[in-house]
Design an enzyme around this catalytic site. Structure first.
Site, short mmCIF file in Angstrom:
data_model
loop_
_atom_site.label_atom_id
_atom_site.label_comp_id
_atom_site.label_asym_id
_atom_site.label_seq_id
_atom_site.Cartn_x
_atom_site.Cartn_y
_atom_site.Cartn_z
N ASP A 47 0.86 -1.18 0.00
CA ASP A 47 0.00 0.00 0.00
C ASP A 47 0.90 1.23 0.00
O ASP A 47 1.89 1.27 0.75
CB ASP A 47 -0.89 0.00 1.25
CG ASP A 47 -1.69 1.29 1.39
OD1 ASP A 47 -2.70 1.43 0.68
OD2 ASP A 47 -1.30 2.15 2.20
N ASP B 241 1.01 5.37 0.58
CA ASP B 241 0.27 6.47 1.22
C ASP B 241 0.99 7.77 0.87
O ASP B 241 1.83 8.25 1.62
CB ASP B 241 0.23 6.23 2.73
CG ASP B 241 -0.66 7.22 3.45
OD1 ASP B 241 -1.03 8.24 2.84
OD2 ASP B 241 -0.99 6.98 4.61
N GLU C 170 0.93 11.56 0.34
CA GLU C 170 0.15 12.73 0.75
C GLU C 170 0.89 14.02 0.38
O GLU C 170 1.62 14.55 1.20
CB GLU C 170 -0.13 12.66 2.25
CG GLU C 170 -0.86 11.38 2.65
CD GLU C 170 -1.21 11.30 4.13
OE1 GLU C 170 -1.34 12.36 4.79
OE2 GLU C 170 -1.34 10.18 4.64
N TYR D 71 -11.69 11.59 6.71
CA TYR D 71 -11.62 12.09 8.08
C TYR D 71 -10.57 13.19 8.10
O TYR D 71 -9.92 13.47 7.09
CB TYR D 71 -11.30 10.98 9.08
CG TYR D 71 -10.24 10.00 8.61
CD1 TYR D 71 -8.91 10.37 8.50
CD2 TYR D 71 -10.58 8.69 8.27
CE1 TYR D 71 -7.94 9.49 8.07
CE2 TYR D 71 -9.62 7.79 7.84
CZ TYR D 71 -8.30 8.19 7.74
OH TYR D 71 -7.34 7.32 7.32
#
Length: 653
Positions: free
Chosen positions: A423, A425, A427, A495
């Site tokens: 995975d 991530d 950002e 979120y």
């Protein structure tokens, strides 16, 4: 203007870093300030603390320590030496023994190994200044790294506490008589070939491997299952029986020479027994949770907690966070927590303590044990996060090299059987997170394509992505539809939309499902993000709805309803403005809901967070949208009986 913000929350608890003095004497570990949590906001922040160099500190500290407690190298130049034994004290049921090695020759002794036999009923307990192992009545002591060299005329001693009262016999020093004479050199054996598995049934599997080599000859082989020795055999085959049907196992082999020296372990082979089936997932939906490597420190949250909370039987996937991204390559995030920490029996998934010489420890070995108990669970290694996303820019310059580095790390023979994919991530691609990325709209697609090409169809490739659904926002900055073609799914971080980085408010739910009158920023909802991704061509089944197992809050708030003013961030256990659900459910119970999320006003504090009830309603929404399921950040925020995991599980059915 409120900053755009919906990156995954990464709460780092106070980080425990072992002091050298603590490790050498077995004292409790010391505590120091944690590194910044990784993976956190969609807003551009210039004041966020960068992850500290605590990991590097642990690694630098552990490497010399590991050398201190490891086996010495093989004896080299021939010399003359003796080994003598004395019982220093005897208290009836036990005694203190001492061996002394003396170099009687003219050439330095570079290492030493003493072997002896005790009669039945006599055994070695604790030892010091040597590594002592036993097999039946036969005992072997090897020097440590700092006392292996014995100069001509010099001597070195080590001691131990024993049980029983017998005396040693059959003493050998480096394979020769302990009474003196020439001490031969003896190299450790080579690694055997990687085992192959055959004749696999519900309860057994046959292993076969190529022989190791040694200058003095091979005595036998240790067969290790999941890093624990299960047999010692003289040949190059072994059939492991009494296994569990439908269960995953991993095997390695190491050789022993005629002086009982062990060589390096072989590569590992994964074996899954037939039959048994798997625990069915919640319908056809994914229920994925993040497990953080730093949670094993101050938070004292371990893989075993997934079992004791009941969560392991309700999830389908785990994302292990985080690996780092440095110089355009995937790298280890925390070596100590990942694969070196020795787990005690009470902390271990299967109740078996780690040993000092097993080839894999730490969280990786605990995940291996978890998968043996729950074979339906798949584990992905997640790289990047809020703090470590800065490395993706360099990765985008050479996607193939990045993919190769990630594959080599994830598929390392020491833990290849633990992971079922990768995975990322990031950002955020071609947008601003902790730093600003200018790699271009196609960078994520290029990276995703390279990862899929390298990892192939049999591994999972996923990504955690922004939930900024505003016009011209982060979803619009990259080709998420193009990248989705190579992805199994996206974890949409729905979120952290609002929080106390806007110190004066307005107060707002950090994980709104839908919009509402007075929302501080249009497009900052789960519904907006999912709708935009669908409109761009991302299939609904490749989208997972994100749930935070924590709340965000302000203090100095007088208004109970959302939209009030504040004076700053509410106090949190690990970080201002953030608190775990397991704490908030009692310390500040929910007083209302808005946009599908609970909020609470207690004293002058105002918090928003998801409860089991709001989670179930969000799961109903996710099913109605045709989404692939849900994921959450992260396990340690839940209660000890896994209330929120249970709510996701029941809501997805």
């Amino acid at each position: 203007m409120t900053k755009a913000h919906s990156g995954r929350r990464r709460v780092c608890s106070p980080r425990t870093i072992p002091r050298l003095s603590d490790l050498t004497r077995g004292a409790p570990l010391s505590t120091e300030t944690p590194p910044r949590r990784a993976g956190f906001r969609q807003r551009l922040s210039t004041g966020t603390t960068i992850r500290s160099k605590a990991v590097a500190g642990v690694t630098a500290l552990l490497l010399p320590l590991a050398a201190m407690v490891g086996l010495a190298g093989p004896a080299e130049a021939a010399t003359s030496a003796t080994a003598t034994y004395v019982k220093k004290s005897d208290w009836g049921t036990g005694f203190e023994g001492q061996w002394t090695v003396k170099n009687t020759g003219t050439t330095a002794l570079s290492s030493w190994t003493i072997e002896w036999d005790f009669p039945a009923g006599t055994a070695v307990g604790s030892a010091w200044d040597a590594t002592v192992t036993g097999s039946g009545t036969h005992w072997t002591a090897k020097n440590l790294s700092w006392n292996g060299s014995v100069a001509p005329g010099a001597s070195i001693s080590f001691g131990f506490n024993g049980t029983g009262s017998g005396s040693p016999s059959g003493c050998k020093l480096n394979g020769a008589s302990c009474d003196g004479g020439s001490v031969p050199g003896d190299n450790a054996p080579s690694a055997p070939g990687t085992p192959t598995a055959s004749l696999i049934t519900d309860t057994s599997a046959k292993l076969t491997w190529a022989a190791a080599t040694d200058d003095k000859g091979i005595k036998n082989y240790d067969v290790l299952r999941g890093g624990t020795k299960v047999a010692t055999v003289t040949g190059t085959t072994y059939t492991d029986s009494a296994l569990t049907a439908g269960t995953d196992y991993s095997y390695t082999v190491r050789a022993r020479d005629t002086a009982d020296q062990t060589g390096p372990v072989s590569g590992s082979v994964a074996v899954r027994t037939t039959g048994g089936g798997t625990t069915p997932p919640p319908g056809d939906k994914i229920n994925l949770g993040y497990f953080t490597n730093w949670g094993t420190y101050g938070r004292n949250y371990h893989v075993k907690n997934l079992v004791t909370s009941g969560s392991a039987s309700k999830i389908t996937h785990i994302n292990y966070a985080f690996g780092n991204v440095q110089g355009g390559k995937c790298t280890i995030g925390d070596a100590y927590a990942d694969y070196d920490k020795a787990y005690t029996a009470d902390q271990s998934v299967d109740g078996v303590a780690d040993t000092w010489d097993q080839p894999l420890r730490g969280n990786f070995n605990q995940l291996r044990k978890l998968k043996a108990k729950y074979p339906n669970i798949k584990v992905l290694w997640s790289f990047g996060g809020w703090t470590w996303s800065g490395g993706f820019g360099a990765a985008a310059q050479n996607p193939a090299a990045f993919a190769q580095s990630c594959y080599d790390l994830v598929e390392d023979p020491r833990w290849a059987d633990v992971f079922d994919g990768i995975d990322i991530d990031w950002e955020y691609p071609n947008a601003c997170g902790l730093t600003c990325d200018t790699s271009g709209p196609a960078a994520l697609k290029n990276l995703s394509t390279a990862l899929r090409t390298k990892f192939g169809a049999n591994n999972l490739v996923t990504a955690a992505i922004t939930a900024d659904g505003s016009d011209g926002g982060k979803i619009d900055a990259a080709d998420y539809a193009g990248a989705a073609q190579s992805m199994d799914w996206y974890n949409v971080m729905t979120y952290d939309f609002f929080g106390a980085w806007a110190a004066k408010g307005p107060t707002a739910p950090h994980s709104p499902l839908t919009s509402y009158t007075g929302i501080p920023q249009a497009g900052f909802t789960a519904a907006d993000a999912i709708a935009k991704l669908k409109a761009k061509g991302v299939p609904a089944k490749k989208l997972l709805l994100g749930i935070g197992f924590y709340g965000r809050g302000w203090t100095g708030v007088t208004q109970s309803a959302p939209g009030g003013t504040a004076t700053g961030a509410a106090q949190g256990t690990y970080e201002a403005g953030i608190e775990d659900y397991k704490v908030l459910k009692s310390s500040c119970p929910a007083t209302g809901t808005i946009a599908g999320t609970a909020y609470a006003h207690c004293g002058t504090n105002w918090w928003s967070y998801d409860t089991p009830a709001t989670v179930v309603s969000k799961m109903t929404w996710a099913k109605n949208q045709g989404l692939g399921g849900a994921f959450f950040w992260e396990f340690s925020g839940d209660t000890t009986n896994g209330e929120l995991v249970s709510a996701i599980n029941s809501g997805l059915r």
